[in-house]
Design a protein around this motif. Structure first.
Motif, short mmCIF file in Angstrom:
data_model
loop_
_atom_site.label_atom_id
_atom_site.label_comp_id
_atom_site.label_asym_id
_atom_site.label_seq_id
_atom_site.Cartn_x
_atom_site.Cartn_y
_atom_site.Cartn_z
N GLN A 165 0.82 -1.21 0.00
CA GLN A 165 0.00 0.00 0.00
C GLN A 165 0.86 1.27 0.00
O GLN A 165 0.55 2.23 -0.72
CB GLN A 165 -0.93 -0.01 1.21
CG GLN A 165 -2.01 -1.08 1.15
CD GLN A 165 -2.96 -0.86 -0.03
OE1 GLN A 165 -3.81 0.02 0.01
NE2 GLN A 165 -2.79 -1.65 -1.07
N ARG A 166 1.93 1.26 0.78
CA ARG A 166 2.75 2.47 0.87
C ARG A 166 3.53 2.70 -0.41
O ARG A 166 3.68 3.85 -0.85
CB ARG A 166 3.69 2.36 2.06
CG ARG A 166 2.97 2.40 3.40
CD ARG A 166 3.92 2.23 4.56
NE ARG A 166 3.20 2.18 5.84
CZ ARG A 166 3.76 1.96 7.01
NH1 ARG A 166 5.08 1.76 7.08
NH2 ARG A 166 3.03 1.94 8.11
N ALA A 167 4.03 1.63 -1.03
CA ALA A 167 4.81 1.79 -2.26
C ALA A 167 3.93 2.29 -3.40
O ALA A 167 4.31 3.23 -4.12
CB ALA A 167 5.47 0.46 -2.64
N GLU A 168 2.75 1.70 -3.57
CA GLU A 168 1.88 2.15 -4.66
C GLU A 168 1.31 3.52 -4.38
O GLU A 168 1.15 4.34 -5.28
CB GLU A 168 0.75 1.15 -4.89
CG GLU A 168 -0.07 1.49 -6.13
CD GLU A 168 -1.00 0.37 -6.54
OE1 GLU A 168 -1.64 0.51 -7.59
OE2 GLU A 168 -1.11 -0.63 -5.80
N GLY A 169 0.99 3.80 -3.11
CA GLY A 169 0.47 5.12 -2.76
C GLY A 169 1.48 6.22 -3.01
O GLY A 169 1.11 7.33 -3.42
N ARG A 199 -7.07 -1.01 -1.67
CA ARG A 199 -7.49 0.39 -1.55
C ARG A 199 -6.80 1.27 -2.60
O ARG A 199 -7.43 2.15 -3.18
CB ARG A 199 -7.19 0.91 -0.14
CG ARG A 199 -7.81 2.27 0.15
CD ARG A 199 -7.59 2.67 1.59
NE ARG A 199 -6.18 2.90 1.86
CZ ARG A 199 -5.57 4.08 1.67
NH1 ARG A 199 -6.25 5.10 1.18
NH2 ARG A 199 -4.29 4.22 1.95
N THR A 200 -5.51 1.02 -2.83
CA THR A 200 -4.81 1.82 -3.83
C THR A 200 -5.34 1.53 -5.24
O THR A 200 -5.40 2.42 -6.08
CB THR A 200 -3.30 1.53 -3.78
OG1 THR A 200 -3.09 0.11 -3.79
CG2 THR A 200 -2.68 2.11 -2.52
N GLY A 201 -5.75 0.29 -5.49
CA GLY A 201 -6.35 -0.03 -6.77
C GLY A 201 -7.68 0.69 -6.97
O GLY A 201 -7.99 1.16 -8.07
N ALA A 202 -8.46 0.78 -5.89
CA ALA A 202 -9.72 1.52 -5.97
C ALA A 202 -9.47 3.00 -6.22
O ALA A 202 -10.22 3.65 -6.97
CB ALA A 202 -10.52 1.31 -4.68
N LEU A 203 -8.43 3.57 -5.60
CA LEU A 203 -8.11 4.98 -5.82
C LEU A 203 -7.72 5.24 -7.27
O LEU A 203 -8.11 6.25 -7.86
CB LEU A 203 -6.99 5.42 -4.88
CG LEU A 203 -7.37 5.57 -3.41
CD1 LEU A 203 -6.13 5.82 -2.56
CD2 LEU A 203 -8.38 6.70 -3.21
N ARG A 204 -6.95 4.32 -7.85
CA ARG A 204 -6.58 4.49 -9.26
C ARG A 204 -7.81 4.38 -10.15
O ARG A 204 -7.96 5.14 -11.13
CB ARG A 204 -5.54 3.44 -9.66
CG ARG A 204 -4.18 3.65 -9.02
CD ARG A 204 -3.10 2.86 -9.72
NE ARG A 204 -1.81 3.06 -9.07
CZ ARG A 204 -1.04 4.12 -9.28
NH1 ARG A 204 -1.43 5.06 -10.12
NH2 ARG A 204 0.13 4.24 -8.66
N GLY A 205 -8.70 3.44 -9.83
CA GLY A 205 -9.93 3.34 -10.60
C GLY A 205 -10.80 4.58 -10.45
O GLY A 205 -11.43 5.03 -11.42
N MET A 206 -10.82 5.15 -9.26
CA MET A 206 -11.58 6.37 -9.02
C MET A 206 -11.01 7.53 -9.84
O MET A 206 -11.76 8.32 -10.43
CB MET A 206 -11.54 6.70 -7.53
CG MET A 206 -12.31 7.91 -7.12
SD MET A 206 -12.23 8.16 -5.32
CE MET A 206 -13.21 9.66 -5.16
N GLY A 229 -1.45 14.69 5.29
CA GLY A 229 -1.03 13.29 5.31
C GLY A 229 -1.48 12.49 4.12
O GLY A 229 -1.45 11.25 4.16
N LEU A 230 -1.90 13.13 3.03
CA LEU A 230 -2.30 12.40 1.84
C LEU A 230 -1.08 11.82 1.14
O LEU A 230 -0.01 12.41 1.15
CB LEU A 230 -3.06 13.30 0.87
CG LEU A 230 -4.38 13.93 1.31
CD1 LEU A 230 -5.03 14.64 0.14
CD2 LEU A 230 -5.32 12.91 1.92
N THR A 231 -1.26 10.65 0.53
CA THR A 231 -0.22 10.10 -0.32
C THR A 231 -0.27 10.80 -1.69
O THR A 231 -1.28 11.43 -2.04
CB THR A 231 -0.42 8.59 -0.51
OG1 THR A 231 -1.65 8.37 -1.24
CG2 THR A 231 -0.50 7.88 0.83
N PRO A 232 0.80 10.69 -2.48
CA PRO A 232 0.75 11.26 -3.83
C PRO A 232 -0.40 10.71 -4.66
O PRO A 232 -0.99 11.46 -5.47
CB PRO A 232 2.11 10.87 -4.42
CG PRO A 232 3.02 10.80 -3.23
CD PRO A 232 2.17 10.23 -2.13
N LEU A 233 -0.76 9.45 -4.48
CA LEU A 233 -1.90 8.88 -5.22
C LEU A 233 -3.20 9.55 -4.79
O LEU A 233 -4.04 9.89 -5.64
CB LEU A 233 -1.98 7.38 -4.99
CG LEU A 233 -3.16 6.65 -5.64
CD1 LEU A 233 -3.18 6.88 -7.14
CD2 LEU A 233 -3.11 5.15 -5.32
#
Length: 319
Positions: A165-169, A199-206, A229-233
């Motif tokens: 999650q942290r790497a993809e985010g 969760r990161t996959g859902a964010l990319r889909g969003m 505290g948001l991630t770059p994604l």
């Protein structure tokens, strides 16, 4: 509404933008502006910096963004950081005889958005993803001897899930080949299941769906209140949301804290993604790096303005 004082720079590479109340006319090289941004009417996007939340909201109220229409409805939908800040905003925005303002916690709103507009898969919680990783390591642990050497297999699964999650985010590639292999195997296992999504996959889909105009909130204005505290994604999702709402004609305001009022100089020091090395006075703003990155992604194309909330109202600054 109050006019916005302007300090437009003379950098020829930047788009020259002339703003009206809710419609903007633009003159810029065609390559710098997204195609949809040139067609029809769209809302104003502003990134509002200010020393305190009170200062920022007072300026927005004077500008008409935080207003109630003749039917008692608040113009703006508000996205904020925590449930505590949501309760505070509900109290502060309360108007006798008007409907309750629409205030959502950002991460909860994103989860609800995916439930309604996603591809039908359920977003896996952190614990669920850890269990998937644990079962993967339990079934084929010999593929990753370093992870198998961890005495507690549940802890090893939690490590792989957290790294994923942290790497993809953050949008980074893993350098350790064993850990990279385990993370890729975890992602493949979730995809094979077909019923859950990370969760990161859902964010990319969003992000992709918002770019196509799917599930855009039907609001007059959108206010994003002090997200940290948001991630770059997550910052990229925020930028897509701002673009999509603007394309629907909604005014968009993203507020974020800055230092003491120095006539706009305090914003110039913060518009980078990372806090400058050695600037100890700016370390308190490190949590808003993803928001500032989203801001600059829109400002550089001429889609948004950087604005400072002062005692005299909203003042635009040139990056």
């Amino acid at each position: 509404s109050k006019p916005i004082a302007r300090f437009i720079g003379t950098n020829a590479s930047n788009a020259r933008v002339t703003r009206a109340r809710s419609v903007t006319s633009i003159t810029a090289p065609r390559a710098e502006i997204p195609r949809w941004f040139e067609d029809g009417e769209y809302g104003l996007i502003r990134f509002v910096f200010g020393r305190t939340r009170t200062t920022r909201w007072r300026a927005l109220r004077a500008d008409g963004t935080d207003a109630v229409d003749d039917f008692g409805r608040h113009r703006a939908m508000i996205l904020t950081q925590t449930r505590t800040s949501r309760q505070r905003l509900l109290r502060e925005r309360h108007v006798d005889g008007a409907f309750s303002p629409e205030v959502h916690v950002f991460h909860e709103w994103c989860a609800g958005w995916w439930h309604r507009w996603g591809d039908g898969r359920t977003v896996l919680s952190d614990r669920a993803l850890e269990l998937v990783a644990w079962r993967l390591l339990d079934a084929a642990g010999e593929r990753w001897p370093s992870l198998a050497a961890i005495p507690d297999p549940v802890e090893a699964g939690a490590l792989v899930a957290a790294v994923d999650q942290r790497a993809e985010g953050a949008g980074v590639e893993l350098t350790d080949p064993e850990l990279r292999s385990a993370v890729h195997a975890l992602r493949a296992a979730v995809d094979r299941g077909g019923r859950g999504i990370r969760r990161t996959g859902a964010l990319r889909g969003m992000q992709e769906r918002l770019a196509r105009g799917v599930g855009v909130p039907k609001v007059e204005a959108l206010v994003v209140d002090d997200l940290v505290g948001l991630t770059p994604l997550e910052g990229a999702v925020l930028a897509s949301l701002c673009r999509a709402c603007s394309a629907q004609g909604a005014d968009v305001v993203v507020t974020t804290p800055s230092g003491r009022d120095r006539g706009g100089a305090e914003v110039v020091a913060l518009i980078g993604v990372e806090v400058p090395e050695g600037r100890r006075s700016l370390r308190a703003f490190a949590g808003s790096a993803a928001v500032r990155q989203a801001a600059m992604a829109l400002v550089e194309t001429g889609e948004a303005d950087l604005v400072v909330a002062t005692a005299d109202g909203l003042v635009e600054v040139a990056p």
